[in-house]
Design an enzyme around this catalytic site. Structure first.
Site, PDB file in Angstrom:
ATOM      1  N   ARG A  60      31.516 -44.646  62.506  1.00 25.57           N
ATOM      2  CA  ARG A  60      31.032 -45.824  63.224  1.00 25.57           C
ATOM      3  C   ARG A  60      29.526 -45.714  63.453  1.00 25.57           C
ATOM      4  O   ARG A  60      28.999 -44.616  63.570  1.00 25.57           O
ATOM      5  CB  ARG A  60      31.736 -45.936  64.582  1.00 25.57           C
ATOM      6  CG  ARG A  60      33.227 -46.186  64.433  1.00 25.57           C
ATOM      7  CD  ARG A  60      33.823 -46.773  65.680  1.00 25.57           C
ATOM      8  NE  ARG A  60      33.686 -45.917  66.845  1.00 25.57           N
ATOM      9  CZ  ARG A  60      33.644 -46.385  68.089  1.00 25.57           C
ATOM     10  NH1 ARG A  60      33.697 -47.681  68.317  1.00 25.57           N
ATOM     11  NH2 ARG A  60      33.550 -45.552  69.100  1.00 25.57           N
ATOM     12  N   LYS A 137      39.361 -33.012  66.268  1.00 28.37           N
ATOM     13  CA  LYS A 137      39.483 -34.215  65.431  1.00 28.37           C
ATOM     14  C   LYS A 137      40.011 -33.872  64.039  1.00 28.37           C
ATOM     15  O   LYS A 137      39.430 -33.078  63.320  1.00 28.37           O
ATOM     16  CB  LYS A 137      38.113 -34.893  65.342  1.00 28.37           C
ATOM     17  CG  LYS A 137      38.114 -36.221  64.603  1.00 28.37           C
ATOM     18  CD  LYS A 137      36.926 -37.057  65.032  1.00 28.37           C
ATOM     19  CE  LYS A 137      36.647 -38.197  64.092  1.00 28.37           C
ATOM     20  NZ  LYS A 137      35.597 -39.079  64.605  1.00 28.37           N
ATOM     21  N   ARG A 269      34.948 -39.717  76.162  1.00 26.23           N
ATOM     22  CA  ARG A 269      34.852 -38.249  76.163  1.00 26.23           C
ATOM     23  C   ARG A 269      35.680 -37.697  77.314  1.00 26.23           C
ATOM     24  O   ARG A 269      35.778 -38.331  78.378  1.00 26.23           O
ATOM     25  CB  ARG A 269      33.399 -37.806  76.354  1.00 26.23           C
ATOM     26  CG  ARG A 269      32.471 -38.202  75.221  1.00 26.23           C
ATOM     27  CD  ARG A 269      32.739 -37.370  73.968  1.00 26.23           C
ATOM     28  NE  ARG A 269      31.915 -37.781  72.839  1.00 26.23           N
ATOM     29  CZ  ARG A 269      32.267 -38.673  71.918  1.00 26.23           C
ATOM     30  NH1 ARG A 269      33.448 -39.247  71.968  1.00 26.23           N
ATOM     31  NH2 ARG A 269      31.470 -38.972  70.926  1.00 26.23           N
TER      32      ARG A 269
END
Ligand code: ATP
Ligand code: BTN
Length: 271
Positions: A60, A137, A269
């Site tokens: 992104r 991730k 976060r």
């Protein structure tokens, strides 16, 4: 020869093979950029570009997606739908559900979702109260929409780590090999995700994200945990993450009540 063999992939896609038109490349700038160029030239819904290597893989807001041929799977799928882009706000979450379903169909464990576009691995062997230590991730999802008189064109880009990346990244990263007991077969992985994607996109086309919300919630990494919201990298507000609504908006509980947050330029976060 690219690492993906379209003929072998077709056998893995079985009866649904006809819904895809797959091109496997050894290298390109970005599978999403290549797919968008082909979409401009009229490529049909179901076109898939998968590449061993990307020289300009992106996330992104122009962030970089790093990947290596042996250690990752990077591909993009074109989905065309009639009508307008209204109601597509929960699409990146729906795609997260598809990635999780696909990986779980292969036996992966610990696959979790983070709003709005990340697939995480939860390592339950890490004994820490810090959320950031437990989650890493595994995959990223990049959705790019454009519309014209024929309808909406959606480019769904997915980057999945088959092995943990060696590069230094701002946030912890994991590989699919950490979630599976046996070896990782890239054809089986790609086929499982593509099959889950058409299933989820078919549901989304009828019921929108509402029909997938409960499934997203059941894999939500940070449900009821304290989080910070960043706007353009700067701290914007803090609260308790209460999941998502039928439109895929994040529900953040702050001192003023529950706020609905649409993706925009925001990042979540762990507090
Ligand atoms: P957000 O919460 O806004 O989604 P993000 O840091 O996950 O934040 P994205 O744009 O979604 O940002 O993803 C791009 C980020 O992913 C990059 O900034 C980089 O830190 C990270 N990244 C790049 N390559 C990989 C990879 N192979 N595995 C895991 N993370 C990666
Ligand atoms: C993110 O986490 O921000 C999304 C990363 C998406 C990366 C994939 S890799 C395949 C496709 N091609 C790209 O350039 N980006 C997506």
């Amino acid at each position: 020869m690219p690492l993906i063999d379209p003929v072998l992939l077709k056998t893995r896609l079985g009866t649904q093979a006809g819904r895809f038109d797959v091109d496997a490349l050894a290298a390109c700038d970005s599978t999403s950029s290549e797919l968008l160029r082909r979409a401009e030239r009229g490529a049909p819904s179901g076109t898939v570009i998968v590449a061993d290597e990307q020289s300009a893989g992106r996330g992104r807001r122009g962030r970089q997606w790093l990947s290596g041929p042996a250690s990752s799977l990077t591909f993009s799928l074109l989905w065309r739908i009639p009508g307008s882009a209204a109601g597509l706000s929960g699409l990146s979450l729906a795609v997260g559900v598809a990635v999780a379903r696909g990986l779980e169909s292969l036996g992966a464990r610990g696959v979790r979702l983070k709003w709005p576009n990340d697939v995480l691995f939860e390592n339950d062997r890490v004994n820490s109260a810090q959320l950031g230590d437990k989650f890493a991730k595994l995959a990223g999802i990049l959705i790019e929409l454009s519309s014209d008189r024929r309808g909406v064109q959606v480019c769904i880009g997915i980057g999945l780590n088959l092995q943990t990346p060696e590069a230094e990244l701002a946030q912890a990263a994991a590989g699919l090999d950490q979630t599976l007991a046996g070896p990782v077969d890239r054809h089986a992985v790609l086929a499982a995700i593509l099959l889950a994607l058409i299933e989820v996109l078919d549901t989304f086309a009828v019921n929108g994200f509402a029909g997938l919300k409960n499934e997203w919630q059941s894999r939500h990494a940070w449900q009821d945990h304290p989080v910070h919201l960043l706007a353009d990298g700067e701290h914007s507000r803090s609260g308790i993450c209460r999941g998502v609504d039928d439109d895929g908006a994040l529900l953040l509980e702050t001192s003023v009540g529950i706020e609905r947050i649409l993706a925009g330029d925001l990042s979540l976060r762990a507090a």
